[in-house]
Design a protein around this motif. Structure first.
Motif, PDB file in Angstrom:
ATOM      1  N   ALA A   1     -22.571  24.381  -9.934  1.00  0.00           N
ATOM      2  CA  ALA A   1     -23.160  24.261  -8.599  1.00  0.00           C
ATOM      3  C   ALA A   1     -22.132  23.800  -7.577  1.00  0.00           C
ATOM      4  CB  ALA A   1     -24.332  23.283  -8.639  1.00  0.00           C
ATOM      5  N   ARG A   2     -21.017  23.226  -8.032  1.00  0.00           N
ATOM      6  CA  ARG A   2     -19.990  22.698  -7.130  1.00  0.00           C
ATOM      7  C   ARG A   2     -18.714  23.548  -7.089  1.00  0.00           C
ATOM      8  NH1 ARG A   2     -20.662  17.062  -6.500  1.00  0.00           N
ATOM      9  NH2 ARG A   2     -22.884  16.590  -6.375  1.00  0.00           N
ATOM     10  N   THR A   3     -18.600  24.507  -7.994  1.00  0.00           N
ATOM     11  CA  THR A   3     -17.384  25.330  -8.089  1.00  0.00           C
ATOM     12  C   THR A   3     -17.795  26.783  -8.216  1.00  0.00           C
ATOM     13  OG1 THR A   3     -16.063  23.563  -9.106  1.00  0.00           O
ATOM     14  CG2 THR A   3     -15.361  25.833  -9.526  1.00  0.00           C
ATOM     15  N   ASN A   4     -17.283  27.633  -7.316  1.00  0.00           N
ATOM     16  CA  ASN A   4     -17.692  29.040  -7.347  1.00  0.00           C
ATOM     17  C   ASN A   4     -16.515  29.960  -7.688  1.00  0.00           C
ATOM     18  OD1 ASN A   4     -16.212  29.195  -4.957  1.00  0.00           O
ATOM     19  ND2 ASN A   4     -17.986  29.503  -3.630  1.00  0.00           N
TER      20      ASN A   4
ATOM     21  N   SER B   1     -14.728  29.344  -0.417  1.00  0.00           N
ATOM     22  CA  SER B   1     -14.206  28.785  -1.670  1.00  0.00           C
ATOM     23  C   SER B   1     -14.647  27.345  -1.850  1.00  0.00           C
ATOM     24  CB  SER B   1     -12.679  28.830  -1.664  1.00  0.00           C
ATOM     25  OG  SER B   1     -12.194  30.151  -1.620  1.00  0.00           O
ATOM     26  N   PHE B   2     -15.200  27.053  -3.014  1.00  0.00           N
ATOM     27  CA  PHE B   2     -15.571  25.683  -3.366  1.00  0.00           C
ATOM     28  C   PHE B   2     -15.098  25.397  -4.785  1.00  0.00           C
ATOM     29  CE2 PHE B   2     -18.676  27.015  -0.186  1.00  0.00           C
ATOM     30  CZ  PHE B   2     -18.512  26.015   0.753  1.00  0.00           C
ATOM     31  N   ILE B   3     -14.494  24.241  -4.968  1.00  0.00           N
ATOM     32  CA  ILE B   3     -14.019  23.876  -6.294  1.00  0.00           C
ATOM     33  C   ILE B   3     -13.814  22.369  -6.341  1.00  0.00           C
ATOM     34  CG2 ILE B   3     -11.610  24.354  -5.659  1.00  0.00           C
ATOM     35  CD1 ILE B   3     -11.210  25.354  -8.584  1.00  0.00           C
ATOM     36  N   GLU B   4     -14.219  21.754  -7.449  1.00  0.00           N
ATOM     37  CA  GLU B   4     -14.072  20.317  -7.633  1.00  0.00           C
ATOM     38  C   GLU B   4     -13.330  20.041  -8.938  1.00  0.00           C
ATOM     39  OE1 GLU B   4     -18.040  18.884  -5.139  1.00  0.00           O
ATOM     40  OE2 GLU B   4     -17.851  18.292  -7.243  1.00  0.00           O
ATOM     41  N   GLY B   5     -12.533  18.977  -8.932  1.00  0.00           N
ATOM     42  CA  GLY B   5     -11.727  18.647 -10.097  1.00  0.00           C
ATOM     43  C   GLY B   5     -12.527  18.373 -11.344  1.00  0.00           C
TER      44      GLY B   5
ATOM     45  N   ARG C   1     -11.545  21.838  -2.514  1.00  0.00           N
ATOM     46  CA  ARG C   1     -12.548  21.996  -1.450  1.00  0.00           C
ATOM     47  C   ARG C   1     -13.906  21.761  -2.091  1.00  0.00           C
ATOM     48  NH1 ARG C   1     -15.240  25.825   1.948  1.00  0.00           N
ATOM     49  NH2 ARG C   1     -15.106  25.065   4.095  1.00  0.00           N
ATOM     50  N   PRO C   2     -14.372  20.484  -2.107  1.00  0.00           N
ATOM     51  CA  PRO C   2     -15.598  20.139  -2.844  1.00  0.00           C
ATOM     52  C   PRO C   2     -16.805  20.946  -2.405  1.00  0.00           C
ATOM     53  CG  PRO C   2     -14.389  18.162  -2.279  1.00  0.00           C
ATOM     54  CD  PRO C   2     -13.709  19.300  -1.547  1.00  0.00           C
TER      55      PRO C   2
ATOM     56  N   GLY D   1       6.505  17.184  -3.840  1.00  0.00           N
ATOM     57  CA  GLY D   1       7.159  17.989  -2.828  1.00  0.00           C
ATOM     58  C   GLY D   1       6.390  19.247  -2.471  1.00  0.00           C
ATOM     59  N   ASP D   2       5.465  19.643  -3.343  1.00  0.00           N
ATOM     60  CA  ASP D   2       4.729  20.893  -3.136  1.00  0.00           C
ATOM     61  C   ASP D   2       3.231  20.595  -3.194  1.00  0.00           C
ATOM     62  OD1 ASP D   2       3.876  23.516  -2.930  1.00  0.00           O
ATOM     63  OD2 ASP D   2       5.177  24.280  -4.533  1.00  0.00           O
ATOM     64  N   ILE D   3       2.587  20.663  -2.038  1.00  0.00           N
ATOM     65  CA  ILE D   3       1.146  20.431  -1.935  1.00  0.00           C
ATOM     66  C   ILE D   3       0.498  21.710  -1.420  1.00  0.00           C
ATOM     67  CG2 ILE D   3      -0.701  19.095  -0.847  1.00  0.00           C
ATOM     68  CD1 ILE D   3       0.941  17.384  -2.650  1.00  0.00           C
ATOM     69  N   ARG D   4      -0.495  22.201  -2.139  1.00  0.00           N
ATOM     70  CA  ARG D   4      -1.216  23.390  -1.715  1.00  0.00           C
ATOM     71  C   ARG D   4      -2.691  23.041  -1.528  1.00  0.00           C
ATOM     72  NH1 ARG D   4       2.120  27.983  -5.265  1.00  0.00           N
ATOM     73  NH2 ARG D   4       4.160  27.077  -4.723  1.00  0.00           N
ATOM     74  N   ARG D   5      -3.412  23.894  -0.810  1.00  0.00           N
ATOM     75  CA  ARG D   5      -4.799  23.575  -0.468  1.00  0.00           C
ATOM     76  C   ARG D   5      -5.714  24.771  -0.685  1.00  0.00           C
ATOM     77  NH1 ARG D   5      -1.512  20.602   2.670  1.00  0.00           N
ATOM     78  NH2 ARG D   5      -2.138  18.464   3.223  1.00  0.00           N
ATOM     79  N   ILE D   6      -6.902  24.498  -1.204  1.00  0.00           N
ATOM     80  CA  ILE D   6      -7.967  25.499  -1.237  1.00  0.00           C
ATOM     81  C   ILE D   6      -8.551  25.552   0.176  1.00  0.00           C
ATOM     82  CG2 ILE D   6     -10.179  26.167  -2.243  1.00  0.00           C
ATOM     83  CD1 ILE D   6      -7.958  26.182  -4.315  1.00  0.00           C
TER      84      ILE D   6
END
Length: 265
Positions: free
Chosen positions: A137-140, A117-121, A85-86, A107-112
């Protein structure tokens, strides 16, 4: 899975969009040249393919100027993938666009999903034993806590660390070279976050060289940082330099341009 953090069978990339001239940037150092970026991107993909990996190249998304930087949209692990979740509002749609492509492979996809919630790769460094996530600033904190909950069932250990002030992403200043070794700027390593790892420091004045990727037997690094390149070569790594002048204008580097993974059968 041994060497899970740098040996991969797959990568996902996305073609640069013509709208990239409107991409986000911390400091305006000039407008990216699309043709030059496309040429650099082609070199990047060819180098990944040279390792024997399957590279999936997605079409450009003009609605999302920063969509070439696919790493921020997801975290791909051996057991499954987590859609991020950018923290930049203009990039939220990019993660949704990536989800179906990951679902075709995992087969297993999860989501923020938390509203707070904010997080970037770009803030996530996966090693053999843990997942380091830098607050930025992009991930809390909420995003990091949610990632930890989602991946705990896969046996993953998430450790929160801090991104240096004024640095966009944690991995702007570091990258994994092998199971024991991290390339880092001294401003980041001084925090002590890599105490259990062997460190190679980038050369002074070449901080932008810290964002490399180890992809199978190659280390891809941005061109133009000869002293850091020499340190890596002397340490025994097979280094390939890739033009990055245009992505750098948008705070982008080697890791930003791909999702790298080996999907679980």
């Amino acid at each position: 899975m041994p060497n899970r953090s740098y040996r991969f069978t797959h990568a996902i990339t996305r073609k640069p969009a013509a709208s990239i001239i409107a991409g986000l940037r911390a400091v305006d150092t000039g407008t990216p040249d699309l043709a030059t970026m496309q040429a650099h991107h082609a070199d990047y993909i060819a180098t990944l393919r040279e390792t024997g990996a399957t590279v999936i190249e997605l079409e450009a998304l003009d609605a999302y100027p920063d969509s070439v930087f696919v790493e921020d949209t997801a975290l791909c692990l051996p057991s499954g993938a987590v859609v991020m979740r950018p923290g930049a509002p203009s990039r939220l749609g990019e993660a949704a666009e990536m989800a179906p492509h990951l679902a075709a492979l995992y087969g297993d996809i999860r989501r923020i999903e938390g509203a707070d919630s904010f997080i970037e790769g770009g803030d996530i460094l996966m090693t053999e034993t843990e997942i380091l996530v830098g607050r930025s600033a992009r991930t809390n904190a909420a995003g990091i806590a949610e990632l930890a909950r989602l991946t705990a069932a896969w046996g993953e250990v998430v450790r929160e660390v801090h991104t240096p002030p004024g640095v966009l992403h944690f991995k702007t200043d570091c990258s994994l070279l092998d199971a024991e070794t991290i390339l880092s700027t001294t401003r980041l390593s001084a925090s002590g976050c890599f105490k259990s790892y062997r460190l190679i420091d980038v050369a002074e004045g070449e901080e932008a060289a810290a964002n490399t990727i180890r992809f199978n037997d190659l280390v891809l690094m941005p061109a133009g940082f000869p002293r850091t390149r020499d340190r890596l070569v002397q340490a025994g790594y097979d280094v390939r330099e890739i033009g990055n002048s245009e992505c750098a204008k948008l705070d982008g580097g080697m890791s930003c341009l791909s999702l790298r993974f080996t999907p679980k059968p």
